[in-house]
Scaffold this motif. Structure first.
Motif, PDB file in Angstrom:
ATOM      1  N   HIS A   2       0.836  -1.200   0.000  1.00 25.28           N
ATOM      2  CA  HIS A   2       0.000   0.000   0.000  1.00 25.28           C
ATOM      3  C   HIS A   2       0.867   1.244   0.000  1.00 25.28           C
ATOM      4  O   HIS A   2       1.738   1.416   0.847  1.00 25.28           O
ATOM      5  CB  HIS A   2      -0.893   0.019   1.240  1.00 25.28           C
ATOM      6  N   PHE A   3       0.658   2.106  -1.002  1.00 17.22           N
ATOM      7  CA  PHE A   3       1.356   3.390  -1.007  1.00 17.22           C
ATOM      8  C   PHE A   3       0.708   4.269   0.058  1.00 17.22           C
ATOM      9  O   PHE A   3      -0.516   4.418   0.088  1.00 17.22           O
ATOM     10  CB  PHE A   3       1.259   4.043  -2.390  1.00 17.22           C
ATOM     11  N   PRO A   4       1.516   4.863   0.952  1.00 14.62           N
ATOM     12  CA  PRO A   4       0.961   5.410   2.189  1.00 14.62           C
ATOM     13  C   PRO A   4       0.253   6.748   2.068  1.00 14.62           C
ATOM     14  O   PRO A   4      -0.292   7.216   3.045  1.00 14.62           O
ATOM     15  CB  PRO A   4       2.201   5.548   3.079  1.00 14.62           C
ATOM     16  N   TRP A   5       0.246   7.363   0.886  1.00 13.70           N
ATOM     17  CA  TRP A   5      -0.408   8.656   0.804  1.00 13.70           C
ATOM     18  C   TRP A   5      -0.840   8.915  -0.633  1.00 13.70           C
ATOM     19  O   TRP A   5      -0.343   8.329  -1.581  1.00 13.70           O
ATOM     20  CB  TRP A   5       0.509   9.785   1.264  1.00 13.70           C
ATOM     21  N   ARG A 175      14.496   0.521   6.106  1.00 12.99           N
ATOM     22  CA  ARG A 175      15.219   0.158   7.329  1.00 12.99           C
ATOM     23  C   ARG A 175      15.394   1.360   8.258  1.00 12.99           C
ATOM     24  O   ARG A 175      15.652   1.176   9.450  1.00 12.99           O
ATOM     25  CB  ARG A 175      16.568  -0.465   6.970  1.00 12.99           C
ATOM     26  N   TRP A 176      15.276   2.561   7.728  1.00 15.23           N
ATOM     27  CA  TRP A 176      15.470   3.739   8.579  1.00 15.23           C
ATOM     28  C   TRP A 176      14.203   4.114   9.353  1.00 15.23           C
ATOM     29  O   TRP A 176      14.269   4.461  10.521  1.00 15.23           O
ATOM     30  CB  TRP A 176      15.925   4.914   7.737  1.00 15.23           C
ATOM     31  N   VAL A 177      13.034   4.068   8.683  1.00 16.09           N
ATOM     32  CA  VAL A 177      11.800   4.524   9.333  1.00 16.09           C
ATOM     33  C   VAL A 177      10.797   3.399   9.545  1.00 16.09           C
ATOM     34  O   VAL A 177       9.729   3.632  10.115  1.00 16.09           O
ATOM     35  CB  VAL A 177      11.147   5.673   8.531  1.00 16.09           C
ATOM     36  N   GLY A 178      11.126   2.177   9.101  1.00 13.94           N
ATOM     37  CA  GLY A 178      10.246   1.039   9.308  1.00 13.94           C
ATOM     38  C   GLY A 178       9.094   0.990   8.326  1.00 13.94           C
ATOM     39  O   GLY A 178       8.879   1.911   7.530  1.00 13.94           O
ATOM     40  N   THR A 179       8.356  -0.119   8.364  1.00 14.17           N
ATOM     41  CA  THR A 179       7.184  -0.276   7.497  1.00 14.17           C
ATOM     42  C   THR A 179       6.025  -0.830   8.316  1.00 14.17           C
ATOM     43  O   THR A 179       6.201  -1.285   9.453  1.00 14.17           O
ATOM     44  CB  THR A 179       7.469  -1.233   6.315  1.00 14.17           C
ATOM     45  N   THR A 180       4.869  -0.801   7.699  1.00 12.62           N
ATOM     46  CA  THR A 180       3.663  -1.274   8.377  1.00 12.62           C
ATOM     47  C   THR A 180       3.263  -2.674   7.937  1.00 12.62           C
ATOM     48  O   THR A 180       2.234  -3.182   8.368  1.00 12.62           O
ATOM     49  CB  THR A 180       2.498  -0.312   8.099  1.00 12.62           C
ATOM     50  N   ALA A 181       4.078  -3.293   7.070  1.00 16.93           N
ATOM     51  CA  ALA A 181       3.736  -4.622   6.557  1.00 16.93           C
ATOM     52  C   ALA A 181       5.006  -5.419   6.278  1.00 16.93           C
ATOM     53  O   ALA A 181       6.099  -4.863   6.171  1.00 16.93           O
ATOM     54  CB  ALA A 181       2.892  -4.502   5.284  1.00 16.93           C
ATOM     55  N   PHE A 182       4.845  -6.730   6.147  1.00 17.68           N
ATOM     56  CA  PHE A 182       5.965  -7.625   5.858  1.00 17.68           C
ATOM     57  C   PHE A 182       6.516  -7.328   4.465  1.00 17.68           C
ATOM     58  O   PHE A 182       5.754  -7.140   3.513  1.00 17.68           O
ATOM     59  CB  PHE A 182       5.497  -9.080   5.923  1.00 17.68           C
ATOM     60  N   GLN A 188      11.202  -9.669   6.366  1.00 23.37           N
ATOM     61  CA  GLN A 188      10.759  -9.212   7.680  1.00 23.37           C
ATOM     62  C   GLN A 188       9.896  -7.969   7.538  1.00 23.37           C
ATOM     63  O   GLN A 188       9.780  -7.401   6.450  1.00 23.37           O
ATOM     64  CB  GLN A 188      11.973  -8.882   8.560  1.00 23.37           C
ATOM     65  N   THR A 189       9.308  -7.567   8.647  1.00 23.61           N
ATOM     66  CA  THR A 189       8.683  -6.256   8.750  1.00 23.61           C
ATOM     67  C   THR A 189       9.681  -5.372   9.495  1.00 23.61           C
ATOM     68  O   THR A 189       9.780  -5.445  10.729  1.00 23.61           O
ATOM     69  CB  THR A 189       7.357  -6.318   9.530  1.00 23.61           C
ATOM     70  N   PRO A 190      10.474  -4.595   8.784  1.00 23.35           N
ATOM     71  CA  PRO A 190      11.564  -3.888   9.457  1.00 23.35           C
ATOM     72  C   PRO A 190      11.059  -2.842  10.448  1.00 23.35           C
ATOM     73  O   PRO A 190      10.138  -2.075  10.150  1.00 23.35           O
ATOM     74  CB  PRO A 190      12.325  -3.227   8.307  1.00 23.35           C
ATOM     75  N   GLU A 191      11.646  -2.861  11.632  1.00 28.73           N
ATOM     76  CA  GLU A 191      11.390  -1.806  12.602  1.00 28.73           C
ATOM     77  C   GLU A 191      12.312  -0.624  12.297  1.00 28.73           C
ATOM     78  O   GLU A 191      13.370  -0.789  11.691  1.00 28.73           O
ATOM     79  CB  GLU A 191      11.636  -2.315  14.019  1.00 28.73           C
ATOM     80  N   ALA A 192      11.907   0.552  12.712  1.00 28.49           N
ATOM     81  CA  ALA A 192      12.674   1.753  12.412  1.00 28.49           C
ATOM     82  C   ALA A 192      14.012   1.736  13.136  1.00 28.49           C
ATOM     83  O   ALA A 192      14.065   1.661  14.375  1.00 28.49           O
ATOM     84  CB  ALA A 192      11.885   2.992  12.810  1.00 28.49           C
ATOM     85  N   ALA A 224       9.833   1.223  -2.691  1.00 33.87           N
ATOM     86  CA  ALA A 224      10.474   1.338  -1.384  1.00 33.87           C
ATOM     87  C   ALA A 224       9.712   2.271  -0.447  1.00 33.87           C
ATOM     88  O   ALA A 224      10.057   2.373   0.735  1.00 33.87           O
ATOM     89  CB  ALA A 224      11.905   1.842  -1.551  1.00 33.87           C
ATOM     90  N   TYR A 225       8.672   2.938  -0.959  1.00 33.15           N
ATOM     91  CA  TYR A 225       7.858   3.808  -0.111  1.00 33.15           C
ATOM     92  C   TYR A 225       6.497   3.194   0.181  1.00 33.15           C
ATOM     93  O   TYR A 225       5.705   3.766   0.937  1.00 33.15           O
ATOM     94  CB  TYR A 225       7.722   5.192  -0.770  1.00 33.15           C
ATOM     95  N   ALA A 226       6.264   2.032  -0.405  1.00 34.58           N
ATOM     96  CA  ALA A 226       5.054   1.304  -0.053  1.00 34.58           C
ATOM     97  C   ALA A 226       5.145   0.855   1.399  1.00 34.58           C
ATOM     98  O   ALA A 226       6.195   0.403   1.861  1.00 34.58           O
ATOM     99  CB  ALA A 226       4.887   0.092  -0.965  1.00 34.58           C
ATOM    100  N   ASP A 227       4.073   1.023   2.121  1.00 34.39           N
ATOM    101  CA  ASP A 227       3.975   0.597   3.522  1.00 34.39           C
ATOM    102  C   ASP A 227       4.832   1.419   4.477  1.00 34.39           C
ATOM    103  O   ASP A 227       4.952   1.072   5.652  1.00 34.39           O
ATOM    104  CB  ASP A 227       4.329  -0.896   3.669  1.00 34.39           C
TER     105      ASP A 227
END
Length: 370
Positions: A2-5, A175-182, A188-192, A224-227
């Motif tokens: 999902h593109f976040p905006w 990897r810097w700000v994390g994502t909301t999905a796998f 993985q679902t990277p944490e920020a 890379a900006y999805a999720d």
């Protein structure tokens, strides 16, 4: 994914900084390009004094990340007569620390590129697939990582307040700000990595990511900006002062939402962006690079653009002149300016005819690490 905006939603995100009234968005001006160029010079002169009065940050430290190949015809536009089809550029991160008037400490990372993921930018990914591994190793040198440099400087990732890029070409922020999905490619679902940091970006560029033009597609990684959570961003409209001696100026052209870092230091004002790849591109009359000085004279060009994308060329030219008028003279060689390319031309034996006449290599200000 999902593109976040959407483009409309970008306007609803919070922002940061104090607006700079002296520098306006000339790309939206009704004046013709030539008049905008004259206005850019006047605005730079007006902002110089205003900016110097804000003070200086506590420190500026430079960290080398990666040296990689870049087409000569892009980096030096039409000016170079070098035989080498590629030159080398070194991407560097600036770590900037300042203290707000209330005593709060701030940490900003300028150009904290995750170069491991950045290589999947469509242009560079295609180039890598066509280049044998042994040859690629001759052209690419990894100097260090963002997190490794911060550990050396004694800065915890949780202390970082802001991430800033002159533009988002090649950048992957998962990897810097994390994502909301796998994420399948990361497994993985990277944490920020930077749990409290916000990405400062021009609203125009953030909106453009949701609907790229074909001219933009080889250089962005929209997937890379999805999720990515929308709240990870702090969009700005134009130019802002972030703290004492630290500002972001809107400098459109290379991309629609391009921006430049401006810092006031012990040696005066520095400007940094990727509008050009060498400080001599601002003063080509002093360049010994094959072809640059002659081309600039013949075409009456006072600057040599970094032109991998030509979204709005006249605006980019005018933005570079604004940067040129802001930067102080180098104390090491007054022929050149304190313009620090975020990806700086770097001499290499593999690229004959592309060794810079002069290179800064670093900005040094305030307390430096041992």
């Amino acid at each position: 994914m999902h593109f976040p905006w959407t483009t409309a939603e970008v306007t609803d995100l919070p922002t940061v900084g104090t607006a700079v009234d002296a520098v306006t968005d000339l790309s939206r001006s009704e004046e013709p390009p030539g008049a905008r160029l004259r206005i850019a010079r006047r605005q730079a002169a007006a902002f110089r004094g205003e900016f110097a009065s804000t003070g200086t940050p506590d420190s500026v430290v430079t960290c080398d990340l990666v040296t990689l190949p870049y087409p000569t015809r892009f980096g030096l536009f039409r000016a170079s007569k070098a035989l080498a089809p590629f030159l080398s550029i070194t991407n560097r991160m600036q770590v900037i620390r300042w203290t707000e008037s209330g005593g709060r400490k701030r940490v900003l990372l300028f150009e904290p590129s995750d170069h491991e993921l950045g290589r999947y930018t469509p242009y560079f990914d295609t180039l890598a697939q066509r280049t044998p591994g042994f040859l690629e190793r001759q052209f690419v040198t990894e100097h260090g990582t963002v997190l490794g440099h911060l550990a050396r400087l004694g800065i915890e990732p949780a202390e970082v307040d802001y991430l800033l890029f002159d533009h988002l070409h090649t950048q992957d922020l998962w990897r810097w700000v994390g994502t909301t999905a796998f994420q399948d490619d990361l497994g993985q679902t990277p944490e920020a990595a930077f749990p409290h940091a916000k990405v400062i970006v021009q609203r125009d560029e953030l909106a453009a990511l949701a609907d790229l033009h074909p001219l933009q597609k080889p250089w962005y990684q929209p997937g890379a900006y999805a999720d990515v959570p929308a709240e990870a961003f702090l969009p700005v409209n134009g130019s802002v002062v972030l703290g004492p001696g630290v500002a972001v100026l809107r400098t459109p052209g290379h991309v629609f939402g391009n921006q430049s870092l401006v810092v006031n230091t012990d040696t005066g004002i520095w400007v940094s962006s990727e509008n050009v790849i060498a400080t001599e591109a601002l003063v080509p009359e002093h360049s010994r690079l094959p072809g640059l000085a002659r081309w600039a004279r013949a075409w009456q060009q006072e600057v040599v653009l970094n032109a991998n994308t030509i979204e709005t060329t006249a605006d980019q030219y005018n933005s570079i002149v604004l940067e040129k008028a802001l930067a102080d003279r180098s104390q090491a060689d007054p022929r050149f300016l304190q313009f620090f390319p975020s990806s700086e031309l770097t001499g290499a034996w593999t690229n004959p005819g592309t060794r810079p006449t002069f290179a800064h290599d670093a900005i040094r200000h305030g307390t430096q690490p041992a």
